[in-house]
Write an enzyme that holds these catalytic residues in place. Sequence first.
Site, PDB file in Angstrom:
ATOM      1  CG  LEU A 198     -25.316 -76.754  90.067  1.00  0.00           C
ATOM      2  CD1 LEU A 198     -25.587 -75.438  89.374  1.00  0.00           C
ATOM      3  CD2 LEU A 198     -25.497 -76.601  91.572  1.00  0.00           C
ATOM      4  NE  ARG A 203     -30.622 -76.539  91.883  1.00  0.00           N
ATOM      5  CZ  ARG A 203     -30.084 -76.077  90.763  1.00  0.00           C
ATOM      6  NH1 ARG A 203     -30.050 -76.847  89.700  1.00  0.00           N
ATOM      7  NH2 ARG A 203     -29.594 -74.865  90.703  1.00  0.00           N
ATOM      8  CB  VAL A 227     -28.148 -74.311 100.297  1.00  0.00           C
ATOM      9  CG1 VAL A 227     -27.688 -73.607 101.550  1.00  0.00           C
ATOM     10  CG2 VAL A 227     -28.971 -75.545 100.667  1.00  0.00           C
ATOM     11  CD  GLU A 228     -26.823 -77.906  95.618  1.00  0.00           C
ATOM     12  OE1 GLU A 228     -26.978 -77.658  94.406  1.00  0.00           O
ATOM     13  OE2 GLU A 228     -26.098 -78.796  96.040  1.00  0.00           O
ATOM     14  N   GLY A 229     -29.564 -72.728  95.181  1.00  0.00           N
ATOM     15  CA  GLY A 229     -30.577 -71.974  94.440  1.00  0.00           C
ATOM     16  C   GLY A 229     -31.766 -71.688  95.329  1.00  0.00           C
TER      17      GLY A 229
END
Length: 822
Positions: A374, A378, A500-502
């Site tokens: 991740l 990111r 997205v992605e957190g």
Amino acid sequence: MSIAVPFLAFLLVGAIAAYHRLRLAVWAAVTAAVLVACWLLGANGAATVVAGVLVALIAVPLLLPAIRLPFITKPLLGFYTKILPPLSETERVALEAGTVGWEGQLFSGKPDWEVLASQPKPTLRPDEQAFLDGPVEELCRMTNDWQITHVDADLSPALWDYIKKNKFFGMIVPKEYGGLGFTALGNHKVIQKLASVSSVVSSTVGVPNSLGPAELLMHYGTKEQKDYYLPRLADGREVPCFALTGPWAGSDATSIPDYGVVCMGDWNGARVVGVKLTFDKRYITLAPVATLIGMAFRMYDPDGLIGDKQDIGISLALLPRDTAGVEVGRRAMPLNSPFQNGPVRGKDVFIPLSQLIGGEAMAGKGWQMLVECLSIGRSITLPSTASGGSKMGAIATGAYARIRKQFGLSIGRFEGVEEALARIGGHAYTVSALAEASAAAVARGELPAVPSTISKYHCTEMGREVAKDVMDIIGGKGIILGPRNFAGRNWQAAPIMITVEGANIMTRSLMIFGQGAILCHPWVLKEMKAATNPDASARLRDFDAALFGHIGFAISNAVRSLWFGLTSAKVGAAPGDTYTRRYYRKLNRYSAALALMADTSMLLLGGKLKFKESLSGRLGDVLSNLYIASALLKRYEDEGRPASDQPLLAWSIHNAVFKIENAFSGALRNFPIRPIGWLLWALVFPLGRRAQYPSDRLCHKVASLLMSPNEARDRLAVGVFTTPCANNPAGRINSYLQKAILAEPVERKFIKALKNSDIEAHDFATQLDEGVREGWITTEERKLLEDLRELTIDTISVDDFEAEELRSATYRPSGELGRAAA
């Protein structure tokens, strides 16, 4: 001499020793020598003796292990063990997964700028540059974003074929498996350029090269998995997606309810041990077209078929799309930015253990695998996308603001528009530097857990601000969708990157400082590890070293923070040239203040700090903007300190410093223990706040850079698709800038003559005829004005449609507007 002299000498030497972080023994020896000198020079004898006794009371017990360990360290270890907040397995894995780079220096309170300067300048390999100049350029030419987003709601078959044929899905796959083997920097540059023309194309290419089957297989796959899947992923025979998020587990990925039970089952005609999966995932990018699905689930072994542990933990698997029981749901529509996205479901889907990523050996290690990958995702995809959109927005809007005129003046000359242009230019310059810095960290082999969250959060937030300001400046050009609109889809896509992605709210308030305070701090993680060491003697010895190193560190940062505050960071050693040295000094100051605030917060709030999300978010803002300012200075140095970039650099640094002081102010004014907040304010802001938002004069300089051809503007445009073709309205507008500027003196002359004449012609062509006849302009100048009118029309024109063209050709309303993707 005065009775106060020995005590003043005691304090002064202590402050100097703390500032320079001298060892305790050195401080004691120097202080003793200074006190002897005071006594010889006639200082009050009794006062000198008392000061000497103070030195002895501090130095002797701390310098002698026989006294320090049993009587000081051991009781403090007991107290520390009681207040130490318990770390969950999830938190432990997250902390151990990442590496610490430059952000660790910023947490030190005394950054070693040589470490930053020694990092190599990010440079593309020849094959990466050739790919950008060839296949990426051609893909951009082929891309018609209006056709994708409105007409087809998908990439055309020609685009899909081109992407697969040229191995866009295999950029990160090593060459030995048939991929391109690009570095993280090469990946970043490709996504950045694609994002400047279409966020749908950039996300379609970005996802397979981010967190997903290829990345996970490269790091953890078995030899058989790599040999089979990586070549197929590289050439597009397999289109991957990764299913993590579900209705009950969004940002809290570790709470996923999707499960798999170890059992016996049939696979390819054989009876094997495997896992029976039940899952319900949503928001899965590329799911509707994926042929290979990466799956995160919690694995259980109730019958002990592979061990004695029933709850094995989060695991990752590969599911071919045609696996019995796998259901790929209907497509979702992400804010009219129709990249392929949708749900994936399954009940009692059987796969063998060989489909676990990494095989049986990696069962239960899925969270560690996800955390490590991740941080890479990111660091690349989302920051690169924000960078491409921001840079293109700056270039195109700067040209638009020069060409578009109101009240006889380019709209970019109005101060209100200048403010917005300055924000666009400054943010684009910042996003570009930050996105490249995070990609360079990955390219150096780091796993940048904290920088990746900083980059993801701030690049996407600034990208959203750029999109907003672009829309404000171009007005109707931005809100009327159509082939001529270069900004509307970016505006619609901005919230997608935020989500997205957190989610960004969670990223800011929980992750940046929450991870950074422990992972980047030079002593905290060492203390935590020492306190939990099962070896009693090693536990006491290691905790002693960490504890007193931490105490000295805290005292030093208090002194350094106060000194920098009193001198407004205008005194002290710093790198850089005469222009940038002041910026480095400011960052030295705020680094010390951050370390002081972090230590105080962790000491007094302990485990409660993780629930003080506003405080954590503000301290995260300080750390983030320190990192951002460092990336800006590194970029400036790597570019050879170009003087023409100084307005962009100055705006960006002043903006970052202004945000730092705002964040400190908010944290101190709202510190849970008010007297401590007042004391910290005196150390951090002894003369009050001084940072100011970029001045109007500086904003004017930045806006002017965007509206005129120059080296700084050209550098900002590097890496985006500026080719002026039919499918690239932003590129066309940018190409008009030089012609518009050449025509401006003729236009002013012509308008002035026209106003002072008695000509009654109203249409432009007739007015030009009269102008040539009257001798106001030459035939060549007439051509300049005709060209100016033509390019202005293309710049400001919007599209219109027949009503039928705007209706969906296939949508038919039913009893429900659409089946809910739970």
